[in-house]
Enzyme design. Structure first.
Site, PDB file in Angstrom:
ATOM      1  N   THR A  24       1.329   3.738 -15.937  1.00 28.37           N
ATOM      2  CA  THR A  24       0.601   4.855 -16.518  1.00 28.37           C
ATOM      3  C   THR A  24       0.619   4.790 -18.043  1.00 28.37           C
ATOM      4  O   THR A  24       1.139   3.844 -18.628  1.00 28.37           O
ATOM      5  CB  THR A  24       1.196   6.186 -16.002  1.00 28.37           C
ATOM      6  OG1 THR A  24       0.383   7.277 -16.415  1.00 28.37           O
ATOM      7  CG2 THR A  24       2.621   6.386 -16.494  1.00 28.37           C
ATOM      8  N   PHE A  68      -6.134   5.997 -19.217  1.00 31.27           N
ATOM      9  CA  PHE A  68      -6.346   7.403 -19.551  1.00 31.27           C
ATOM     10  C   PHE A  68      -7.657   7.585 -20.317  1.00 31.27           C
ATOM     11  O   PHE A  68      -7.690   7.453 -21.537  1.00 31.27           O
ATOM     12  CB  PHE A  68      -5.164   7.922 -20.373  1.00 31.27           C
ATOM     13  CG  PHE A  68      -3.983   8.340 -19.544  1.00 31.27           C
ATOM     14  CD1 PHE A  68      -3.642   7.678 -18.383  1.00 31.27           C
ATOM     15  CD2 PHE A  68      -3.205   9.409 -19.942  1.00 31.27           C
ATOM     16  CE1 PHE A  68      -2.548   8.065 -17.623  1.00 31.27           C
ATOM     17  CE2 PHE A  68      -2.099   9.811 -19.195  1.00 31.27           C
ATOM     18  CZ  PHE A  68      -1.770   9.140 -18.035  1.00 31.27           C
TER      19      PHE A  68
END
Length: 317
Positions: free
Chosen positions: A156, A178
């Site tokens: 992530t 993201f």
């Protein structure tokens, strides 16, 4: 009429970016993701206060130093929330390693083992879990080691192409680029004007990564994350997975317009050559990308801040 959400589900695995049980029940996602920020929000919900109290009592019974008990309590709470969600979704839950370990490969691996052990004690097989790790060099190396052990990972806080290429080379199961935070940086630091979704640098980043993976035969799953509007989501229709907040899921569910597919493995073509990065090359490439460097550091700081806030809730409860 079929909603855009239902159309999206025919070409992309939809993942709920929330710990809110009721929202997950309402939208029927394939998977769900959590992180320290979402767990902090969950701790304020009546349903989860009981789980938090149970985790605190369990950690006290386990013993150890105050720091060890706090870490155990937080891990147990994350796992208990994950188990609740797994009772609803048919697929997987992503559970995050403490962001303070983002630059410590060995500690990240050890914490991942602990999370998997807690899930297995609760009767959940590791095949239903993704361990979330920040996409630092050390985090990617931890992901590589865990994958070799059969523990799948979600890398992530991914903002730059160098991170994505290193994750694929490491053989991690899934990455979470993201989208919205990339846009945020460009709006704050450049004169960018987004007239349409294809102008969005977050969308362009995911499209580039997706094309690179499919062109070169990488099996790593691309899961776009952190969306600011439904236009970003629609521009990535067909991506392997998209993790979406309840508010944007609601908007997609209410829209019955046509949703054309934008990404497909068959149509993927990348001009980026396949290559393996050694650590110096990775760090130099990341350093050259001001947006990725700044957003990665900011993301780690913010997750740490929310982790500390969660710990304060535990102390005061």
């Amino acid at each position: 009429m079929t909603s855009k959400l239902e159309q999206l589900k025919t070409m992309t695995d939809v993942v709920a970016d929330t710990g809110d049980i009721e929202a997950i029940r309402r939208f029927h996602p394939q998977d769900a993701t959590t992180n320290p920020s979402l767990l902090l929000k969950a701790s304020a919900l009546p349903h989860y206060r009981t789980l938090l109290a149970q985790a605190r009592s369990w950690a006290a019974a386990e013993g150890g130093s105050g720091a060890e008990q706090m870490a155990n309590c937080c891990d147990r709470f994350a796992v208990d929330v994950g188990c609740e969600i797994l009772n609803i979704v048919p697929g997987r839950i992503s559970t995050e390693v403490d962001a303070r370990l983002s630059f410590d490969t060995a500690a990240t691996v050890a914490r991942a083992h602990r999370l998997i052990d807690l899930y297995q004690q609760a009767g959940v097989a590791k095949e239903r879990i993704l361990i979330k790790i920040a996409s630092t060099w050390e985090g990617i190396r931890a992901g590589e080691q865990l994958e070799k052990e059969g523990i799948n990972c979600n890398l992530t806080l991914l903002f730059g192409f160098a991170q994505a290429a290193a994750c694929a080379d490491a053989g991690v199961y899934l990455i979470s680029p993201f989208v919205g935070r990339i846009l945020d940086w460009h709006l704050a630091n450049t004169d960018l004007v987004v007239a349409q979704a294809t102008d969005d640098p977050g969308v362009a980043s995911v499209r580039r990564i997706y094309s690179y993976y499919k062109t070169h035969g990488y099996g790593t799953v691309v899961m776009g994350a952190s969306f600011r509007n439904t236009g970003e989501i629609e521009a990535l229709a067909g991506c392997d997975r998209l993790t979406i907040s309840p508010a944007l899921l609601e908007s997609l569910a209410a829209d019955t317009g046509d949703l054309p597919r934008q990404l497909s493995p068959d149509g993927a073509s990348s001009g980026d050559p396949r290559g393996t990065q050694a650590e110096p090359a990775f760090r130099l490439a990341l350093n050259d990308d001001a947006m990725a460097t700044e957003k990665l550091a900011e993301g780690i700081r913010n997750f740490i801040a929310d982790q500390i806030k969660l710990e304060q809730v535990i102390v005061e409860s």
